[in-house]
Structure formats: C-alpha cells, structure tokens
Design a protein around this motif. Structure first.
Motif, PDB file in Angstrom:
ATOM      1  N   GLN A  44       0.806  -1.224   0.000  1.00  0.00           N
ATOM      2  CA  GLN A  44       0.000   0.000   0.000  1.00  0.00           C
ATOM      3  C   GLN A  44       0.837   1.270   0.000  1.00  0.00           C
ATOM      4  OE1 GLN A  44      -3.476   0.256  -0.240  1.00  0.00           O
ATOM      5  NE2 GLN A  44      -3.165  -1.855  -0.877  1.00  0.00           N
ATOM      6  N   GLY A  45       2.174   1.148   0.075  1.00  0.00           N
ATOM      7  CA  GLY A  45       3.017   2.346   0.130  1.00  0.00           C
ATOM      8  C   GLY A  45       3.516   2.560   1.552  1.00  0.00           C
ATOM      9  N   GLY A  46       4.256   3.643   1.735  1.00  0.00           N
ATOM     10  CA  GLY A  46       4.900   3.907   3.024  1.00  0.00           C
ATOM     11  C   GLY A  46       3.915   4.313   4.103  1.00  0.00           C
ATOM     12  N   THR A  47       4.445   4.854   5.189  1.00  0.00           N
ATOM     13  CA  THR A  47       3.580   5.130   6.333  1.00  0.00           C
ATOM     14  C   THR A  47       2.840   6.452   6.147  1.00  0.00           C
ATOM     15  OG1 THR A  47       4.956   6.475   7.799  1.00  0.00           O
ATOM     16  CG2 THR A  47       5.426   4.146   7.720  1.00  0.00           C
ATOM     17  N   LEU A  48       1.737   6.587   6.868  1.00  0.00           N
ATOM     18  CA  LEU A  48       0.961   7.832   6.893  1.00  0.00           C
ATOM     19  C   LEU A  48       1.059   8.423   8.287  1.00  0.00           C
ATOM     20  CD1 LEU A  48      -2.355   6.786   5.119  1.00  0.00           C
ATOM     21  CD2 LEU A  48      -0.497   8.144   4.163  1.00  0.00           C
ATOM     22  N   ASP A  49       1.184   9.753   8.355  1.00  0.00           N
ATOM     23  CA  ASP A  49       1.092  10.385   9.673  1.00  0.00           C
ATOM     24  C   ASP A  49      -0.306  10.965   9.824  1.00  0.00           C
ATOM     25  OD1 ASP A  49       1.797  12.169   7.649  1.00  0.00           O
ATOM     26  OD2 ASP A  49       2.731  13.595   9.015  1.00  0.00           O
ATOM     27  N   LEU A  50      -0.957  10.632  10.932  1.00  0.00           N
ATOM     28  CA  LEU A  50      -2.319  11.119  11.171  1.00  0.00           C
ATOM     29  C   LEU A  50      -2.252  12.208  12.233  1.00  0.00           C
ATOM     30  CD1 LEU A  50      -4.657   8.013  11.017  1.00  0.00           C
ATOM     31  CD2 LEU A  50      -3.623   9.328   9.201  1.00  0.00           C
ATOM     32  N   HIS A  51      -2.670  13.414  11.842  1.00  0.00           N
ATOM     33  CA  HIS A  51      -2.539  14.573  12.731  1.00  0.00           C
ATOM     34  C   HIS A  51      -3.727  14.664  13.683  1.00  0.00           C
ATOM     35  CE1 HIS A  51       0.664  16.916  10.298  1.00  0.00           C
ATOM     36  NE2 HIS A  51       0.662  15.661   9.907  1.00  0.00           N
ATOM     37  N   GLU A  52      -3.432  15.325  14.812  1.00  0.00           N
ATOM     38  CA  GLU A  52      -4.409  15.474  15.890  1.00  0.00           C
ATOM     39  C   GLU A  52      -5.677  16.189  15.406  1.00  0.00           C
ATOM     40  OE1 GLU A  52      -2.621  17.915  18.813  1.00  0.00           O
ATOM     41  OE2 GLU A  52      -3.847  17.176  20.455  1.00  0.00           O
ATOM     42  N   ARG A 107       0.191   2.072   5.870  1.00  0.00           N
ATOM     43  CA  ARG A 107      -1.088   2.174   5.152  1.00  0.00           C
ATOM     44  C   ARG A 107      -1.874   0.868   5.225  1.00  0.00           C
ATOM     45  NH1 ARG A 107      -0.236   6.501   0.633  1.00  0.00           N
ATOM     46  NH2 ARG A 107       1.693   7.250   1.493  1.00  0.00           N
ATOM     47  N   GLY A 108      -1.151  -0.260   5.080  1.00  0.00           N
ATOM     48  CA  GLY A 108      -1.835  -1.562   5.120  1.00  0.00           C
ATOM     49  C   GLY A 108      -2.501  -1.791   6.468  1.00  0.00           C
ATOM     50  N   CYS A 222      10.757   2.062   3.660  1.00  0.00           N
ATOM     51  CA  CYS A 222      10.213   2.481   2.374  1.00  0.00           C
ATOM     52  C   CYS A 222      11.087   3.627   1.874  1.00  0.00           C
ATOM     53  CB  CYS A 222       8.772   2.945   2.535  1.00  0.00           C
ATOM     54  SG  CYS A 222       8.036   3.498   0.984  1.00  0.00           S
ATOM     55  N   VAL A 223      11.544   3.513   0.629  1.00  0.00           N
ATOM     56  CA  VAL A 223      12.444   4.526   0.065  1.00  0.00           C
ATOM     57  C   VAL A 223      11.773   5.175  -1.132  1.00  0.00           C
ATOM     58  CG1 VAL A 223      14.730   4.942  -0.928  1.00  0.00           C
ATOM     59  CG2 VAL A 223      14.405   3.078   0.711  1.00  0.00           C
TER      60      VAL A 223
END
Ligand SMILES: Cc1cc2nc3c(=O)[nH]c(=O)nc-3n(C[C@H](O)[C@H](O)[C@H](O)COP(=O)(O)OP(=O)(O)OC[C@H]3O[C@@H](n4cnc5c(N)ncnc54)[C@H](O)[C@@H]3O)c2cc1C
Length: 245
Positions: A44-52, A107-108, A222-223
């Motif tokens: 699914q691709g690299g990580t996501l940051d979820l903001h407050e 993401r996964g 993930c690069v």
C-alpha cells in the motif's frame, strides 16, 4: 430520494473506508467499490502520519481512535535531514511544525483496521469504476470495468488523484508537477543505514533530486527517490535502461 438513501463510495483507500465506517455507524447503507481485487493486491506504500486536528478526528468519529493509538508508531514522528553529499545528519528532531501528535501507521495496517470494523460485505473488491452517468429521479448509474452496473442515490468520490467521479463535478484534471516519485523497499536494512535513518524519516534534498527513507513497522524501510525531470526524459530513460536502473 428514498430513505435510507443508497450511498456508493468509489475507492477503498484511507478516505473511502473512513467515510464508509462513519456513515455505517450513523445507520446508513453504504457500498464501497474498490478497483483492487483484494486488500493484499499490492503493497500500500509507506507510512501515513495522522494529525491530531485532521486524520485523528476522522478516526475518532469512526470509533477507531483508541485502536489507532494502540498500534501507531509515536516514535516514528522523528524527522531527520541528511546531507546528500557527505551523508551527515544536518538536522533532526520531531518535525518543523512543532506538533508532537502525528504518529505514523503503515497504510496496510490502517486499511485493515478500517476493514475489520466494517461489515464483511461492505467492500466490493475488483470493481473499478469506468463511467458514472445521471439516472432517473436524480440517481446515479455506475458502470464498472468488470461489467457490473449499479445505481446509487449518493456517490462519494474517494478514488484518489485520478478520480473518475470528479468529472461529474468539474472538468479539472491533475497537472503533472514535473516531479516523479519511485518507490522501493529495504526489507532488512544494514545496521549503519538503520542508525542513519533513526526511528522515523530521513529526508535528503540535492537540487532536483531527493531521497526520502521512512521506517515502517517490522523495521522495513520504504524509500522514495524523487526526480524533477520532464516526463519524456523519464520515459526515454525507462525505455532504454529499465525501471530498476
Ligand atoms: C509518493 C507519495 C508519498 C506520500 N507520502 C505520504 C506520507 O509520507 N505521509 C502521509 O501522511 N501521506 C503521504 N502521501 C499522501 C497520501 O498517500 C494520501 O493523502 C492518501 O493516500 C489519500 O487517501 P485517499 O483514500 O484519498 O486516496 P488513495 O490512497 O489514492 O486511495 C484511492 C483508492 O481508490 C481506488 N481507486 C482508484 N480509482 C478507482 C476506480 N476508478 N474505481 C474504484 N476504485 C478506484 C484505488 O485503488 C485506491 O485504493 C503520499 C502520497 C504520494 C503520492
């Protein structure tokens, strides 16, 4: 419009599944149509940051904030900047905007969290929308590449940058920025690379090229290699030398 209205969401990425769960919890009948054949079809691709003040608000409405915080990588907020020529880390810390509450999630893992909370039949996999047209009584007719047709009273477009649904609202199309991202993975990073990257992300900017490395769960990296080049230059390179080169 019938009550309850039939709601179709096109796209089962983070936005589509979150919208589906919030509507489902509100008692609405929702079908998500996703082009991929299953949740495992691709990385699914690299990580996501979820903001407050954005992603976490949506997850709270979906009833998943605690579950998210339990698996989120809070240490993944570390951001470093590296000198592309010497490899020296020139800046580090927890991001320029000062927020300490934007933990990372693969993401996964986010997709699975959302899928597990939805009814098993909420997502119709392998349904890639090919056309949407007006139907009787204000409804919308949906045609999918697999030959299936469906109707809905409300359609939510969550089908990403190349959205087919957007055409119902606007003639706008995405414009290439001239920057192309290539995605790669390091399954078992060497110790010196792992130490350089730290717990979160490493950003290296070198003129019209950049390299971003993100630590994901399981210590996989993930690069992203980003290049600012005309698309015909890139196409020629890939034709002559192949994607890997
Ligand atoms: C290279 C890159 C790096 C990024 N890095 C980060 C990052 O480090 N941190 C961060 O927080 N965000 C990052 N983002 C942004 C993040 O990926 C997006 O904000 C997020 O994916 C948007 O979610 P979405 O659900 O709207 O769309 P998407 O994730 O694009 O999901 C759309 C879904 O719709 C499906 N779909 C598409 N067309 C159809 C169709 N016709 N019919 C049916 N289904 C369809 C797709 O298969 C997909 O599952 C990055 C984006 C890119 C491109």
């Amino acid at each position: 419009m019938p009550h309850p209205p039939r709601i179709a969401i096109i796209g089962g990425g983070p936005a589509g599944l979150t919208a589906a769960l919030i509507l489902h919890r509100g008692g609405h009948r929702v079908s998500v149509y996703e082009g991929e054949s299953s949740g495992q079809q691709r990385t699914q691709g690299g990580t996501l940051d979820l903001h407050e003040d954005s992603g976490q608000v949506a997850l709270q409405r979906a009833g998943l904030l605690e579950a998210f915080r339990a698996v989120a990588r809070h240490e993944g907020q570390e951001a470093r900047v590296g000198d592309p020529w010497s490899g020296a880390i020139t800046a580090g810390g927890f991001g320029p905007e000062g927020s300490m509450d934007k933990p990372e999630i693969d993401r996964g893992d986010l997709r699975q969290l959302l899928l597990d909370a939805l009814p098993a039949d909420a997502v119709q996999w392998g349904h890639c929308l090919s056309a949407m047209e007006p139907a009787d009584a204000g409804r919308h007719s949906l045609r999918f590449a697999n030959g299936v047709q469906a109707e809905a009273d409300i359609v939510i477009g969550a089908d990403g940058a190349w959205s087919k649904v957007r055409a119902a609202l606007s003639a706008c199309q995405p414009l290439p920025t001239g920057i192309t991202f290539f995605e790669g993975w390091i399954a078992q990073p060497a110790a010196d690379i792992a130490a350089m990257v730290g717990q979160g992300s490493l950003f290296c900017f070198g003129g019209e090229e950049a390299l971003f490395v993100q630590r994901n769960s399981g210590d996989r990296f993930c690069v992203y290699a980003a290049l600012k080049r005309p698309s015909d230059w890139l196409d020629a390179q890939i034709t002559q030398q192949g994607m890997r080169a």
